[in-house]
Scaffold this motif. Sequence first.
Motif, PDB file in Angstrom:
ATOM      1  N   GLN A 132       1.136  -1.300  -0.175  1.00  0.00           N
ATOM      2  CA  GLN A 132      -0.540   0.404  -0.210  1.00  0.00           C
ATOM      3  C   GLN A 132       0.459   1.496   0.010  1.00  0.00           C
ATOM      4  O   GLN A 132       0.933   2.208  -0.629  1.00  0.00           O
ATOM      5  N   SER A 133       2.108   1.285   0.847  1.00  0.00           N
ATOM      6  CA  SER A 133       3.069   2.345   0.860  1.00  0.00           C
ATOM      7  C   SER A 133       3.424   2.703  -0.367  1.00  0.00           C
ATOM      8  O   SER A 133       3.618   3.729  -0.717  1.00  0.00           O
ATOM      9  N   LEU A 134       3.661   2.136  -1.163  1.00  0.00           N
ATOM     10  CA  LEU A 134       5.107   1.758  -2.212  1.00  0.00           C
ATOM     11  C   LEU A 134       3.738   2.585  -3.142  1.00  0.00           C
ATOM     12  O   LEU A 134       3.795   2.834  -4.346  1.00  0.00           O
ATOM     13  N   ARG A 135       2.231   2.036  -3.519  1.00  0.00           N
ATOM     14  CA  ARG A 135       1.953   2.488  -4.494  1.00  0.00           C
ATOM     15  C   ARG A 135       1.293   3.751  -4.200  1.00  0.00           C
ATOM     16  O   ARG A 135       1.255   4.352  -5.256  1.00  0.00           O
ATOM     17  N   ARG A 136       0.874   4.253  -3.267  1.00  0.00           N
ATOM     18  CA  ARG A 136       0.842   5.482  -2.910  1.00  0.00           C
ATOM     19  C   ARG A 136       1.731   6.529  -3.494  1.00  0.00           C
ATOM     20  O   ARG A 136       1.987   6.774  -3.850  1.00  0.00           O
ATOM     21  N   GLU A 137       3.729   6.056  -2.364  1.00  0.00           N
ATOM     22  CA  GLU A 137       4.107   6.559  -3.115  1.00  0.00           C
ATOM     23  C   GLU A 137       4.633   7.008  -4.635  1.00  0.00           C
ATOM     24  O   GLU A 137       5.115   7.951  -4.642  1.00  0.00           O
ATOM     25  N   ARG A 138       4.498   6.121  -5.022  1.00  0.00           N
ATOM     26  CA  ARG A 138       4.080   6.131  -6.887  1.00  0.00           C
ATOM     27  C   ARG A 138       3.010   7.160  -7.123  1.00  0.00           C
ATOM     28  O   ARG A 138       2.742   7.429  -8.618  1.00  0.00           O
ATOM     29  N   GLY A 139       2.037   7.585  -6.434  1.00  0.00           N
ATOM     30  CA  GLY A 139       1.274   7.989  -6.931  1.00  0.00           C
ATOM     31  C   GLY A 139       0.084   7.251  -7.802  1.00  0.00           C
ATOM     32  O   GLY A 139      -0.970   7.885  -8.437  1.00  0.00           O
ATOM     33  N   SER A 159      -3.657   5.024  -7.785  1.00  0.00           N
ATOM     34  CA  SER A 159      -4.754   4.048  -7.637  1.00  0.00           C
ATOM     35  C   SER A 159      -4.939   2.872  -7.257  1.00  0.00           C
ATOM     36  O   SER A 159      -4.123   2.258  -8.219  1.00  0.00           O
ATOM     37  N   GLY A 160      -5.418   2.291  -6.985  1.00  0.00           N
ATOM     38  CA  GLY A 160      -5.342   0.887  -6.637  1.00  0.00           C
ATOM     39  C   GLY A 160      -6.474   0.708  -8.321  1.00  0.00           C
ATOM     40  O   GLY A 160      -5.837  -0.856  -8.622  1.00  0.00           O
ATOM     41  N   ALA A 161      -6.840   1.079  -8.607  1.00  0.00           N
ATOM     42  CA  ALA A 161      -7.350   0.761  -9.939  1.00  0.00           C
ATOM     43  C   ALA A 161      -6.076   0.783 -11.032  1.00  0.00           C
ATOM     44  O   ALA A 161      -5.480  -0.084 -12.280  1.00  0.00           O
ATOM     45  N   ALA A 162      -5.171   1.599 -11.648  1.00  0.00           N
ATOM     46  CA  ALA A 162      -4.106   2.093 -11.718  1.00  0.00           C
ATOM     47  C   ALA A 162      -2.964   0.691 -11.343  1.00  0.00           C
ATOM     48  O   ALA A 162      -2.153   0.208 -12.546  1.00  0.00           O
ATOM     49  N   LEU A 163      -2.734   0.568 -10.782  1.00  0.00           N
ATOM     50  CA  LEU A 163      -1.832  -1.048 -10.232  1.00  0.00           C
ATOM     51  C   LEU A 163      -2.666  -1.636 -10.926  1.00  0.00           C
ATOM     52  O   LEU A 163      -1.795  -2.707 -11.454  1.00  0.00           O
TER      53      LEU A 163
END
Length: 186
Positions: A14-21, A23-27
């Motif tokens: 979750q932290s890495l996903r947010r650091e990279r800006g 969204s859950g959909a984008a990941l």
Amino acid sequence: MSDELGPALAVTLQSLRRERGLSGAALAELSGVSRAMISRIENGDAQPTASLLGRLSGALGITLSELIARAEQGDRRLARRDQQPVWTDPETGYRRRAVSPTSGGPLELVEVELPAGARVAYPVEAYTFTRHQIWVLAGTLVYREGALEHVLGRGDCLQLGAPAPGEYHNPTEETCRYLVAVTRRG
């Protein structure tokens, strides 16, 4: 360290996903893992498989070793065996030990135990920014590199070619042990 990485992996992803800006959909779009599954993993409701972690780490631009090391929050020069992060895939029993003291450096060493009959597949994204060599320590390993199939026995070492989807398979009745050396593509 032990297999108690589940909660730490959830927070780290979750932290890495947010650091990279992202969204859950984008990941989800980048990794090919459903948004619902990403949410379940991040909330600690699902234990991710090796294949899922490979897809997610590739989409986040890091190796699986880096992901696990971040979850362990380890940054050291000496990694004693009992301090090396270990993670077991809940689906296949695939067990990986991050041997290297730190991840993200010029070289990462990962020891793997692949149970009899097990298969673990990774998408091409898991190989796009790294180079891999696989050295079989015990048993037999069949590695599928795209359309190529390599049958490796004890002592054999395979250097992977251009990025391609990969699958590790142990076709025997005994556990296969191998070491993966990972470096970044230059």
